[in-house]
Design a protein around this motif. Structure first.
Motif, short mmCIF file in Angstrom:
data_model
loop_
_atom_site.label_atom_id
_atom_site.label_comp_id
_atom_site.label_asym_id
_atom_site.label_seq_id
_atom_site.Cartn_x
_atom_site.Cartn_y
_atom_site.Cartn_z
N PRO A 138 0.82 -1.21 0.00
CA PRO A 138 0.00 0.00 0.00
C PRO A 138 0.85 1.27 0.00
O PRO A 138 1.99 1.27 0.47
CB PRO A 138 -0.77 -0.12 1.31
N GLY A 139 0.28 2.32 -0.53
CA GLY A 139 0.95 3.61 -0.50
C GLY A 139 0.13 4.64 -1.24
O GLY A 139 -0.83 4.31 -1.93
N THR A 140 0.54 5.87 -1.13
CA THR A 140 -0.12 6.94 -1.87
C THR A 140 0.38 6.98 -3.31
O THR A 140 -0.36 7.30 -4.23
CB THR A 140 0.12 8.30 -1.16
N PHE A 188 6.52 -13.73 -3.95
CA PHE A 188 5.13 -14.06 -3.63
C PHE A 188 4.32 -14.35 -4.88
O PHE A 188 4.63 -13.84 -5.97
CB PHE A 188 4.50 -12.92 -2.82
N SER A 189 3.26 -15.12 -4.72
CA SER A 189 2.40 -15.52 -5.84
C SER A 189 1.71 -14.33 -6.48
O SER A 189 1.60 -14.25 -7.70
CB SER A 189 1.33 -16.51 -5.37
N GLU A 190 1.19 -13.44 -5.64
CA GLU A 190 0.49 -12.26 -6.16
C GLU A 190 0.82 -11.05 -5.28
O GLU A 190 0.79 -11.14 -4.06
CB GLU A 190 -1.03 -12.46 -6.17
N VAL A 191 1.11 -9.95 -5.95
CA VAL A 191 1.35 -8.68 -5.27
C VAL A 191 0.25 -7.72 -5.69
O VAL A 191 0.06 -7.48 -6.89
CB VAL A 191 2.73 -8.09 -5.62
N ILE A 192 -0.47 -7.21 -4.72
CA ILE A 192 -1.48 -6.20 -4.99
C ILE A 192 -0.90 -4.85 -4.57
O ILE A 192 -0.55 -4.65 -3.41
CB ILE A 192 -2.78 -6.49 -4.23
N VAL A 193 -0.75 -3.97 -5.54
CA VAL A 193 -0.31 -2.61 -5.27
C VAL A 193 -1.59 -1.82 -4.98
O VAL A 193 -2.46 -1.71 -5.84
CB VAL A 193 0.45 -2.01 -6.46
N ALA A 194 -1.71 -1.33 -3.76
CA ALA A 194 -2.93 -0.66 -3.33
C ALA A 194 -2.65 0.84 -3.20
O ALA A 194 -1.94 1.28 -2.30
CB ALA A 194 -3.41 -1.23 -2.00
N VAL A 195 -3.22 1.60 -4.11
CA VAL A 195 -3.01 3.04 -4.16
C VAL A 195 -4.07 3.73 -3.28
O VAL A 195 -5.26 3.62 -3.55
CB VAL A 195 -3.09 3.56 -5.61
N ARG A 228 -1.13 -6.84 -9.45
CA ARG A 228 -2.43 -6.21 -9.74
C ARG A 228 -2.46 -4.89 -8.98
O ARG A 228 -1.99 -4.81 -7.85
CB ARG A 228 -3.54 -7.15 -9.27
N VAL A 229 -3.02 -3.86 -9.58
CA VAL A 229 -3.10 -2.53 -8.96
C VAL A 229 -4.56 -2.20 -8.69
O VAL A 229 -5.41 -2.36 -9.56
CB VAL A 229 -2.47 -1.45 -9.86
N ILE A 230 -4.82 -1.74 -7.47
CA ILE A 230 -6.17 -1.30 -7.09
C ILE A 230 -6.06 0.06 -6.42
O ILE A 230 -5.01 0.43 -5.90
CB ILE A 230 -6.86 -2.30 -6.13
N GLY A 231 -7.15 0.80 -6.41
CA GLY A 231 -7.24 2.02 -5.64
C GLY A 231 -8.12 1.76 -4.43
O GLY A 231 -8.98 0.87 -4.47
N PHE A 232 -7.89 2.51 -3.35
CA PHE A 232 -8.75 2.34 -2.18
C PHE A 232 -8.83 3.62 -1.37
O PHE A 232 -7.92 4.44 -1.37
CB PHE A 232 -8.30 1.16 -1.31
N ALA A 233 -9.98 3.78 -0.70
CA ALA A 233 -10.20 4.94 0.16
C ALA A 233 -10.63 4.48 1.55
O ALA A 233 -11.03 5.29 2.37
CB ALA A 233 -11.26 5.85 -0.45
N ASP A 234 -10.52 3.21 1.81
CA ASP A 234 -10.95 2.58 3.05
C ASP A 234 -9.75 2.43 3.99
O ASP A 234 -8.61 2.73 3.63
CB ASP A 234 -11.52 1.19 2.71
N GLN A 286 -2.16 -12.14 2.95
CA GLN A 286 -1.37 -12.82 3.97
C GLN A 286 -0.32 -11.92 4.63
O GLN A 286 0.10 -12.17 5.75
CB GLN A 286 -0.66 -14.06 3.38
N ALA A 287 0.13 -10.87 3.91
CA ALA A 287 1.14 -9.97 4.49
C ALA A 287 1.11 -8.62 3.79
O ALA A 287 0.70 -8.51 2.64
CB ALA A 287 2.53 -10.59 4.37
N ILE A 288 1.58 -7.62 4.53
CA ILE A 288 1.70 -6.25 4.02
C ILE A 288 3.18 -5.99 3.75
O ILE A 288 4.02 -6.22 4.62
CB ILE A 288 1.17 -5.23 5.04
N ILE A 289 3.49 -5.52 2.56
CA ILE A 289 4.87 -5.17 2.20
C ILE A 289 5.05 -3.67 2.40
O ILE A 289 4.21 -2.87 1.98
CB ILE A 289 5.17 -5.51 0.71
#
Length: 159
Positions: A7-9, A28-35, A65-71, A83-86
């Protein structure tokens, strides 16, 4: 399958971020970049554009995979079955702050672990904040950001 979130801005995403993402994708199998929306930070780019720039910057990494979030991040972690936060950590100051967040996220997200990765040496001094400052003061940021970010910056009016 181990799914992690980074996660990050990402305002903007830098070559240092991409380095952390690429290295995580090997582990890791999958990395989700959470903007994160992060409106309190008054980002230079809107959330949708930051998501697009991140997608373009990591398109060469198939298990990202890249997602946006406001939560709340803890909610996203649970929704995405993470499973973990990088987290990238450049300095002891970063570490102290990130350690606090790691403890909070572990409590809020049912025990999720945070993993800290140091940047590769050539990116140890690069941050989004520094890139924005250099750019807004007329400096050349070409070596610090992926090509899509440089293009977007050059189209952005300096504030």
């Amino acid at each position: 399958m181990v799914r992690v979130i980074y996660p990050g801005t990402f305002d903007p995403i830098t070559n240092g971020h991409v380095d952390i993402i690429e290295r995580s994708a090997v582990l890791f199998s999958e990395v989700i970049v959470a903007v994160a929306a992060s409106p309190s930070k008054k980002p230079l780019f809107e959330l949708e554009q930051r998501v697009q720039l991140a997608q373009q910057s990591v398109a060469h990494v198939p298990n990202v995979r890249v997602i946006g979030f406001a939560d709340l991040l803890a909610n996203v972690v649970q929704q995405q079955a993470i499973q973990a936060i990088i987290r990238g950590v450049r300095s002891t100051t970063d570490f102290e702050y990130e350690l606090q967040l790691a403890h909070l996220n572990k409590t809020l997200a049912n025990g999720v672990e945070s993993l800290f990765l140091p940047p590769s040496e050539q990116w140890a001094y690069v941050s989004s904040t520094i890139v924005r400052e250099i750019y807004l003061h007329g400096g050349n940021v070409e070596k610090f950001v992926p090509a899509p970010v440089l293009s977007a910056l050059l189209k952005t009016v300096k504030k």
